[in-house]
Design a protein around this motif. Structure first.
Motif, PDB file in Angstrom:
ATOM      1  N   SER A   1      33.377  35.557  39.240  1.00  9.84           N
ATOM      2  CA  SER A   1      33.860  35.591  39.762  1.00  9.84           C
ATOM      3  C   SER A   1      34.970  36.607  39.200  1.00  9.84           C
ATOM      4  O   SER A   1      35.298  37.095  38.090  1.00  9.84           O
ATOM      5  CB  SER A   1      34.996  33.978  39.970  1.00  9.84           C
ATOM      6  N   GLY A   2      35.497  37.436  40.300  1.00 10.16           N
ATOM      7  CA  GLY A   2      36.846  38.336  39.562  1.00 10.16           C
ATOM      8  C   GLY A   2      38.016  38.674  40.329  1.00 10.16           C
ATOM      9  O   GLY A   2      37.177  37.929  42.034  1.00 10.16           O
ATOM     10  N   SER A   3      39.098  39.224  40.094  1.00 12.99           N
ATOM     11  CA  SER A   3      40.343  39.916  41.140  1.00 12.99           C
ATOM     12  C   SER A   3      39.757  41.327  41.123  1.00 12.99           C
ATOM     13  O   SER A   3      39.688  42.100  40.508  1.00 12.99           O
ATOM     14  CB  SER A   3      41.545  38.642  40.522  1.00 12.99           C
TER      15      SER A   3
ATOM     16  N   SER B   1      37.427  41.024  36.019  1.00 12.11           N
ATOM     17  CA  SER B   1      36.343  39.664  35.712  1.00 12.11           C
ATOM     18  C   SER B   1      37.653  38.587  35.311  1.00 12.11           C
ATOM     19  O   SER B   1      38.327  38.663  34.433  1.00 12.11           O
ATOM     20  CB  SER B   1      35.227  39.844  34.887  1.00 12.11           C
ATOM     21  N   ALA B   2      37.433  37.868  36.282  1.00  9.25           N
ATOM     22  CA  ALA B   2      37.878  35.590  35.552  1.00  9.25           C
ATOM     23  C   ALA B   2      37.328  35.300  34.600  1.00  9.25           C
ATOM     24  O   ALA B   2      38.637  34.928  33.767  1.00  9.25           O
ATOM     25  CB  ALA B   2      37.946  35.241  36.821  1.00  9.25           C
ATOM     26  N   ASN B   3      36.582  35.796  34.018  1.00  2.94           N
ATOM     27  CA  ASN B   3      35.790  35.380  33.122  1.00  2.94           C
ATOM     28  C   ASN B   3      35.839  36.282  31.510  1.00  2.94           C
ATOM     29  O   ASN B   3      35.217  37.001  31.376  1.00  2.94           O
ATOM     30  CB  ASN B   3      35.039  34.709  32.804  1.00  2.94           C
TER      31      ASN B   3
ATOM     32  N   THR C   1      46.110  42.362  47.396  1.00  2.78           N
ATOM     33  CA  THR C   1      44.794  41.910  45.920  1.00  2.78           C
ATOM     34  C   THR C   1      44.024  40.722  46.857  1.00  2.78           C
ATOM     35  O   THR C   1      44.061  40.315  47.356  1.00  2.78           O
ATOM     36  CB  THR C   1      46.045  41.476  45.134  1.00  2.78           C
ATOM     37  N   GLY C   2      42.946  40.270  46.051  1.00  2.26           N
ATOM     38  CA  GLY C   2      42.284  39.028  46.176  1.00  2.26           C
ATOM     39  C   GLY C   2      41.396  38.466  45.335  1.00  2.26           C
ATOM     40  O   GLY C   2      41.443  39.202  43.902  1.00  2.26           O
ATOM     41  N   ASP C   3      40.531  37.771  45.795  1.00  2.00           N
ATOM     42  CA  ASP C   3      38.738  37.519  44.556  1.00  2.00           C
ATOM     43  C   ASP C   3      38.103  37.467  45.108  1.00  2.00           C
ATOM     44  O   ASP C   3      38.204  38.071  46.550  1.00  2.00           O
ATOM     45  CB  ASP C   3      39.645  36.598  43.519  1.00  2.00           C
ATOM     46  N   GLY C   4      36.909  37.365  44.215  1.00  4.82           N
ATOM     47  CA  GLY C   4      35.440  37.961  44.914  1.00  4.82           C
ATOM     48  C   GLY C   4      34.200  37.798  43.963  1.00  4.82           C
ATOM     49  O   GLY C   4      35.478  36.918  42.509  1.00  4.82           O
ATOM     50  N   THR C   5      33.102  38.578  44.168  1.00 11.14           N
ATOM     51  CA  THR C   5      32.419  37.823  42.890  1.00 11.14           C
ATOM     52  C   THR C   5      31.112  39.571  42.555  1.00 11.14           C
ATOM     53  O   THR C   5      31.122  39.878  43.593  1.00 11.14           O
ATOM     54  CB  THR C   5      31.082  37.286  43.653  1.00 11.14           C
ATOM     55  N   LEU C   6      31.519  39.269  41.712  1.00 12.02           N
ATOM     56  CA  LEU C   6      31.385  40.537  41.542  1.00 12.02           C
ATOM     57  C   LEU C   6      29.407  40.450  40.236  1.00 12.02           C
ATOM     58  O   LEU C   6      29.277  39.544  39.800  1.00 12.02           O
ATOM     59  CB  LEU C   6      31.216  41.043  40.168  1.00 12.02           C
ATOM     60  N   ASN C   7      28.865  41.168  41.356  1.00 13.88           N
ATOM     61  CA  ASN C   7      27.049  41.361  40.563  1.00 13.88           C
ATOM     62  C   ASN C   7      26.427  42.081  39.524  1.00 13.88           C
ATOM     63  O   ASN C   7      27.565  43.370  39.947  1.00 13.88           O
ATOM     64  CB  ASN C   7      26.361  41.353  42.553  1.00 13.88           C
ATOM     65  N   ILE C   8      26.130  42.079  39.051  1.00 13.11           N
ATOM     66  CA  ILE C   8      25.513  43.785  38.158  1.00 13.11           C
ATOM     67  C   ILE C   8      23.479  43.224  38.109  1.00 13.11           C
ATOM     68  O   ILE C   8      23.120  42.292  37.339  1.00 13.11           O
ATOM     69  CB  ILE C   8      25.506  43.898  37.098  1.00 13.11           C
ATOM     70  N   THR C   9      22.775  43.690  39.367  1.00  9.62           N
ATOM     71  CA  THR C   9      21.715  43.280  39.348  1.00  9.62           C
ATOM     72  C   THR C   9      20.096  44.234  38.802  1.00  9.62           C
ATOM     73  O   THR C   9      21.108  45.569  39.117  1.00  9.62           O
ATOM     74  CB  THR C   9      21.011  42.965  40.315  1.00  9.62           C
TER      75      THR C   9
ATOM     76  N   LEU D   1      33.567  40.927  48.661  1.00 12.58           N
ATOM     77  CA  LEU D   1      34.804  39.929  48.972  1.00 12.58           C
ATOM     78  C   LEU D   1      34.947  38.560  49.950  1.00 12.58           C
ATOM     79  O   LEU D   1      34.412  38.373  50.557  1.00 12.58           O
ATOM     80  CB  LEU D   1      35.982  40.950  50.181  1.00 12.58           C
ATOM     81  N   ALA D   2      35.786  37.454  48.721  1.00 12.83           N
ATOM     82  CA  ALA D   2      36.427  36.622  49.379  1.00 12.83           C
ATOM     83  C   ALA D   2      37.003  36.131  50.093  1.00 12.83           C
ATOM     84  O   ALA D   2      37.581  35.785  51.093  1.00 12.83           O
ATOM     85  CB  ALA D   2      36.086  35.538  47.739  1.00 12.83           C
TER      86      ALA D   2
END
Length: 196
Positions: free
Chosen positions: A142-144, A166-168, A124-132, A108-109
């Protein structure tokens, strides 16, 4: 001389092809999850934080893009506050998918209250998604996100929905641009050698 040119072109093509395959993919699509949130106030309009979560699971029917095909997994969700904001939070939520064997996380950013009343809360907000994990081709993206509770009954443990995208949304080109650029530069180098 022709053998040297052929070797040069072959090595260049192999190097550029390898560079294209090493390119990590951006995470696309989205996912929703549901569960029960314990709030600091039974009146949703006066609540300022979610102090605990229970029964949080992913909703596979809503999964799209990089999340398509996940199973209904149990999610670990950290408490957070919106007044005052507790952002940023590393690993707000995480789950390990039994189908892919990968770990999915969200950092969460930012967060802000989009709407809050005695019967509805939307953060609502923005943050970073990870799949590892082993074999994951994804890079942090980046994602919302949106966290909603509809609480007409005034219970202190209402069901919530958490969704993100995802924002992308562009498809990765798989290294084609790099390959074409390398081929053009190789061609220019060969023309230069012939003219010299």
């Amino acid at each position: 001389m022709k053998n040297n040119i052929l070797k040069y072109l072959t090595c260049s093509a192999m190097a550029l092809g390898l560079a294209g395959t090493l390119q990590a993919n951006q995470i696309t699509g989205g996912l929703h999850m549901t569960g029960v949130a314990t709030l600091d106030n039974a009146d949703l309009g006066s609540a300022t934080q979610a102090t605990a979560f229970a029964g949080v699971t992913t909703q596979p029917l809503t999964a799209s893009g990089s999340y398509f095909g996940i199973l209904q997994d149990t999610v670990t969700f950290k408490p957070f506050s919106w007044n005052p904001s507790s952002a940023p939070i590393n690993t707000l939520w995480s789950f390990a998918d039994a189908g892919t064997g990968w770990t999915y996380t969200f950092d969460l950013a930012t967060l802000s209250v989009a709407s809050q009343s005695s019967s509805f809360l939307n953060i609502t907000g923005d943050g970073t998604l990870n799949i590892t994990g082993s074999g994951s081709p994804y890079t942090a993206t980046s994602g919302s996100w949106s966290f909603t509770i509809s609480n007409p009954g005034g219970a202190s443990n209402p069901t919530f929905n958490f969704g993100f995208d995802s924002a992308n949304n562009a498809l990765p080109d798989g290294g084609t641009t790099v390959l074409l650029l390398g081929a053009a530069l190789s061609g220019l180098a060969l023309i230069r050698r012939k003219l010299a």
